[in-house]
Design a protein around this motif. Structure first.
Motif, PDB file in Angstrom:
ATOM      1  N   ASN A 160      -5.616   3.456  -6.467  1.00 37.34           N
ATOM      2  CA  ASN A 160      -5.688   3.637  -5.014  1.00 37.34           C
ATOM      3  C   ASN A 160      -6.395   2.472  -4.304  1.00 37.34           C
ATOM      4  OD1 ASN A 160      -8.156   4.393  -6.225  1.00 37.34           O
ATOM      5  ND2 ASN A 160      -8.193   6.443  -5.329  1.00 37.34           N
ATOM      6  N   VAL A 161      -7.546   2.069  -4.852  1.00 38.91           N
ATOM      7  CA  VAL A 161      -8.317   0.988  -4.223  1.00 38.91           C
ATOM      8  C   VAL A 161      -7.540  -0.327  -4.301  1.00 38.91           C
ATOM      9  CG1 VAL A 161     -10.406  -0.424  -4.533  1.00 38.91           C
ATOM     10  CG2 VAL A 161     -10.569   2.079  -4.550  1.00 38.91           C
ATOM     11  N   ALA A 162      -6.980  -0.601  -5.479  1.00 38.40           N
ATOM     12  CA  ALA A 162      -6.214  -1.846  -5.664  1.00 38.40           C
ATOM     13  C   ALA A 162      -5.009  -1.886  -4.730  1.00 38.40           C
ATOM     14  CB  ALA A 162      -5.745  -1.945  -7.114  1.00 38.40           C
ATOM     15  N   ARG A 163      -4.351  -0.750  -4.599  1.00 37.50           N
ATOM     16  CA  ARG A 163      -3.115  -0.696  -3.783  1.00 37.50           C
ATOM     17  C   ARG A 163      -3.412  -0.987  -2.311  1.00 37.50           C
ATOM     18  NH1 ARG A 163      -1.840   3.624  -5.843  1.00 37.50           N
ATOM     19  NH2 ARG A 163      -0.594   2.744  -7.536  1.00 37.50           N
ATOM     20  N   SER A 164      -4.423  -0.309  -1.764  1.00 42.36           N
ATOM     21  CA  SER A 164      -4.757  -0.536  -0.349  1.00 42.36           C
ATOM     22  C   SER A 164      -5.233  -1.966  -0.127  1.00 42.36           C
ATOM     23  CB  SER A 164      -5.838   0.453   0.112  1.00 42.36           C
ATOM     24  OG  SER A 164      -5.312   1.753   0.165  1.00 42.36           O
ATOM     25  N   LEU A 165      -6.004  -2.460  -1.097  1.00 47.80           N
ATOM     26  CA  LEU A 165      -6.504  -3.833  -0.987  1.00 47.80           C
ATOM     27  C   LEU A 165      -5.360  -4.841  -1.006  1.00 47.80           C
ATOM     28  CD1 LEU A 165      -9.319  -5.217  -0.934  1.00 47.80           C
ATOM     29  CD2 LEU A 165      -9.157  -5.398  -3.429  1.00 47.80           C
ATOM     30  N   MET A 166      -4.394  -4.600  -1.878  1.00 47.78           N
ATOM     31  CA  MET A 166      -3.238  -5.498  -1.968  1.00 47.78           C
ATOM     32  C   MET A 166      -2.462  -5.499  -0.638  1.00 47.78           C
ATOM     33  SD  MET A 166      -0.013  -5.286  -4.595  1.00 47.78           S
ATOM     34  CE  MET A 166       0.521  -3.663  -4.058  1.00 47.78           C
ATOM     35  N   LEU A 167      -2.255  -4.310  -0.079  1.00 47.32           N
ATOM     36  CA  LEU A 167      -1.509  -4.220   1.187  1.00 47.32           C
ATOM     37  C   LEU A 167      -2.292  -4.893   2.320  1.00 47.32           C
ATOM     38  CD1 LEU A 167      -0.233  -0.541   0.805  1.00 47.32           C
ATOM     39  CD2 LEU A 167       1.183  -2.606   0.747  1.00 47.32           C
ATOM     40  N   ALA A 168      -3.613  -4.718   2.290  1.00 48.60           N
ATOM     41  CA  ALA A 168      -4.450  -5.334   3.328  1.00 48.60           C
ATOM     42  C   ALA A 168      -4.435  -6.859   3.175  1.00 48.60           C
ATOM     43  CB  ALA A 168      -5.877  -4.799   3.239  1.00 48.60           C
ATOM     44  N   ALA A 169      -4.538  -7.324   1.944  1.00 50.41           N
ATOM     45  CA  ALA A 169      -4.518  -8.770   1.690  1.00 50.41           C
ATOM     46  C   ALA A 169      -3.184  -9.355   2.143  1.00 50.41           C
ATOM     47  CB  ALA A 169      -4.751  -9.041   0.201  1.00 50.41           C
ATOM     48  N   ALA A 170      -2.111  -8.681   1.797  1.00 48.77           N
ATOM     49  CA  ALA A 170      -0.775  -9.171   2.157  1.00 48.77           C
ATOM     50  C   ALA A 170      -0.626  -9.288   3.674  1.00 48.77           C
ATOM     51  CB  ALA A 170       0.287  -8.235   1.585  1.00 48.77           C
ATOM     52  N   ALA A 171      -1.120  -8.287   4.394  1.00 51.33           N
ATOM     53  CA  ALA A 171      -0.995  -8.306   5.854  1.00 51.33           C
ATOM     54  C   ALA A 171      -1.870  -9.398   6.462  1.00 51.33           C
ATOM     55  CB  ALA A 171      -1.380  -6.942   6.428  1.00 51.33           C
ATOM     56  N   ALA A 172      -3.039  -9.623   5.853  1.00 48.29           N
ATOM     57  CA  ALA A 172      -4.000 -10.558   6.445  1.00 48.29           C
ATOM     58  C   ALA A 172      -3.823 -12.000   5.955  1.00 48.29           C
ATOM     59  CB  ALA A 172      -5.424 -10.083   6.160  1.00 48.29           C
ATOM     60  N   GLY A 173      -2.900 -12.210   5.024  1.00 45.90           N
ATOM     61  CA  GLY A 173      -2.618 -13.577   4.585  1.00 45.90           C
ATOM     62  C   GLY A 173      -3.479 -14.081   3.441  1.00 45.90           C
ATOM     63  N   LEU A 174      -4.073 -13.168   2.669  1.00 40.75           N
ATOM     64  CA  LEU A 174      -4.818 -13.572   1.465  1.00 40.75           C
ATOM     65  C   LEU A 174      -3.894 -13.472   0.263  1.00 40.75           C
ATOM     66  CD1 LEU A 174      -7.208 -11.714   3.102  1.00 40.75           C
ATOM     67  CD2 LEU A 174      -8.419 -12.310   1.031  1.00 40.75           C
ATOM     68  N   ASP A 175      -3.951 -14.482  -0.591  1.00 40.75           N
ATOM     69  CA  ASP A 175      -3.229 -14.378  -1.867  1.00 40.75           C
ATOM     70  C   ASP A 175      -3.906 -13.298  -2.696  1.00 40.75           C
ATOM     71  OD1 ASP A 175      -1.706 -16.468  -1.043  1.00 40.75           O
ATOM     72  OD2 ASP A 175      -2.598 -17.952  -2.391  1.00 40.75           O
ATOM     73  N   PHE A 176      -3.099 -12.507  -3.403  1.00 41.93           N
ATOM     74  CA  PHE A 176      -3.642 -11.391  -4.189  1.00 41.93           C
ATOM     75  C   PHE A 176      -3.064 -11.456  -5.590  1.00 41.93           C
ATOM     76  CE2 PHE A 176      -3.479  -7.061  -5.831  1.00 41.93           C
ATOM     77  CZ  PHE A 176      -4.721  -6.540  -5.496  1.00 41.93           C
ATOM     78  N   ALA A 177      -3.956 -11.505  -6.599  1.00 38.99           N
ATOM     79  CA  ALA A 177      -3.507 -11.487  -8.001  1.00 38.99           C
ATOM     80  C   ALA A 177      -4.187 -10.319  -8.692  1.00 38.99           C
ATOM     81  CB  ALA A 177      -3.886 -12.789  -8.693  1.00 38.99           C
ATOM     82  N   ILE A 178      -3.403  -9.507  -9.369  1.00 39.28           N
ATOM     83  CA  ILE A 178      -3.966  -8.359 -10.080  1.00 39.28           C
ATOM     84  C   ILE A 178      -3.704  -8.512 -11.574  1.00 39.28           C
ATOM     85  CG2 ILE A 178      -1.909  -6.922  -9.520  1.00 39.28           C
ATOM     86  CD1 ILE A 178      -3.813  -4.472  -9.630  1.00 39.28           C
ATOM     87  N   ALA A 179      -4.757  -8.281 -12.376  1.00 41.11           N
ATOM     88  CA  ALA A 179      -4.607  -8.287 -13.837  1.00 41.11           C
ATOM     89  C   ALA A 179      -4.917  -6.886 -14.354  1.00 41.11           C
ATOM     90  CB  ALA A 179      -5.575  -9.291 -14.456  1.00 41.11           C
ATOM     91  N   SER A 180      -3.938  -6.270 -14.992  1.00 43.99           N
ATOM     92  CA  SER A 180      -4.093  -4.902 -15.500  1.00 43.99           C
ATOM     93  C   SER A 180      -3.532  -4.818 -16.904  1.00 43.99           C
ATOM     94  CB  SER A 180      -3.309  -3.897 -14.635  1.00 43.99           C
ATOM     95  OG  SER A 180      -3.536  -4.125 -13.273  1.00 43.99           O
ATOM     96  N   PRO A 181      -4.079  -3.911 -17.724  1.00 40.02           N
ATOM     97  CA  PRO A 181      -3.511  -3.734 -19.066  1.00 40.02           C
ATOM     98  C   PRO A 181      -2.177  -2.992 -18.994  1.00 40.02           C
ATOM     99  CG  PRO A 181      -5.355  -2.223 -18.719  1.00 40.02           C
ATOM    100  CD  PRO A 181      -5.260  -3.068 -17.478  1.00 40.02           C
ATOM    101  N   PRO A 182      -1.358  -3.147 -20.036  1.00 39.35           N
ATOM    102  CA  PRO A 182      -0.057  -2.468 -20.037  1.00 39.35           C
ATOM    103  C   PRO A 182      -0.224  -0.964 -19.831  1.00 39.35           C
ATOM    104  CG  PRO A 182      -0.285  -3.938 -21.948  1.00 39.35           C
ATOM    105  CD  PRO A 182      -1.594  -3.944 -21.239  1.00 39.35           C
TER     106      PRO A 182
END
Ligand code: CP
Ligand code: NVA
Length: 314
Positions: A160-182
């Motif tokens: 949930n936190v990662a998802r909202s952050l990603m959407l916020a970053a995308a809207a605000a023009g920040l590059d967003f990279a997420i590293a997660s295990p399979p």
């Protein structure tokens, strides 16, 4: 009847609306005092899960804006159990001016919004935590002086936190990279939505498995718990799956110089965050916690205030 000024997802907001919320929050923080924007207004805080920051910051926000909040604990409402979600929504709408809801299923907060005749604000569901993400943008803006063109690395669960952050970053023009295990990656539809928003803002969205790669040149290194509320039965399995995803000073040193360390809290020291990292000079986690108050004031004024503006336009 859905009310448009509620906030269920970061994706409900245009980049201009996000910008406006951030500007309002900056002003409200700068002149923090007793205000009367929401005099005579009451919100219900309907919480299915525990909370420290969200509950206290919403209660203080309402008080400092001249309004009032009524906290309804998980035991009291029995959302969808003691009473249907739609009946709760319709009943509360007769008493209060807004509903702030923390639910397990995202569908419950959507259902509340569908049936309420007052605005509904998502105070965390299993799919999103928009108030957190907007507060986080405020913190990054304060610390770095800008948002556009920065790079944010998120290490851990695609939650949930990662998802909202990603959407916020995308809207605000920040590059967003997420590293997660399979098995714990960000879901495809959310990535797609973020990439679409990023196409407008010029940001890049990337998902990968290697934390080292994600944090390369990052201005912000962000993590969250491996086991979210409601997933406690999976905690042993998750501890094993995420063992290589701890953020420690070594990983932080591989990011850009002076990269911020961020975490929404509560933290599990020795799991997703190494013991002592919250006290690292690059950690801004308590500023981050404080900013929940200021951004939520802006969100509440937008939802419930006359004209939705914290201050008259300059
Ligand atoms: N970050 C956050 O939402 O904290 P709480 O769960 O304590 O509200
Ligand atoms: N992902 C965490 C965030 C807590 C603020 C959870 O949902 O429990």
């Amino acid at each position: 009847m859905a009310v448009s000024t509620g906030l269920l997802s970061v994706a409900d907001l245009t980049p201009a609306e996000i910008q406006h919320l951030l500007e309002s929050a900056v002003l409200l923080k700068r002149g923090r005092r007793q205000e009367s924007h929401l005099a005579g207004r009451t919100v219900a805080l309907v919480f299915e899960k525990p909370s420290l920051r969200t509950r206290v910051s919403f209660e203080v926000a309402m008080r400092e804006l001249g309004g009032h909040a009524i906290y309804l604990s998980p035991a009291e409402v029995g959302l969808g159990k003691r009473e249907s979600v739609s009946d709760v929504a319709r009943t509360l709408s007769r008493f209060v001016h807004g509903i702030v809801a923390r639910t397990f299923a995202h569908g419950s907060v959507e259902l509340l919004a569908q049936h309420a005749t007052v605005p509904v604000i998502n105070a965390l569901s299993d799919y999103e935590h928009p108030c957190q993400a907007l507060g986080d943008l405020l913190t990054i803006l304060e610390k770095k002086g800008r948002l556009k063109g920065l790079r944010l690395a998120y290490v851990g669960d695609g939650n949930n936190v990662a998802r909202s952050l990603m959407l916020a970053a995308a809207a605000a023009g920040l590059d967003f990279a997420i590293a997660s295990p399979p098995g714990y990656e960000m879901d495809g539809p959310a990535l797609e939505r973020a990439r679409k928003a990023a196409g407008q803002s010029g940001a890049a969205i990337a998902a990968m498995a290697e934390p080292h790669r994600a944090v390369e040149k990052a201005d912000v290194v962000y993590t969250d718990v491996w086991t979210s509320m409601g997933q406690e039965a999976e905690s042993e399995v998750r501890r094993r799956a995420f063992a290589a995803y701890q953020v420690d000073s070594g990983l932080l040193s591989r990011a850009g110089k002076g990269a911020l360390f961020m975490h929404p809290l509560p933290a599990h020291h020795g799991e997703e965050v190494a013991e002592g990292l919250l006290d690292h000079p690059q950690s801004v986690v308590f500023d981050q916690a404080e900013n929940r108050l200021h951004i939520q004031k802006a969100i509440l004024i937008r939802a419930l205030g006359p004209g939705g503006h914290a201050h008259p336009a300059p």
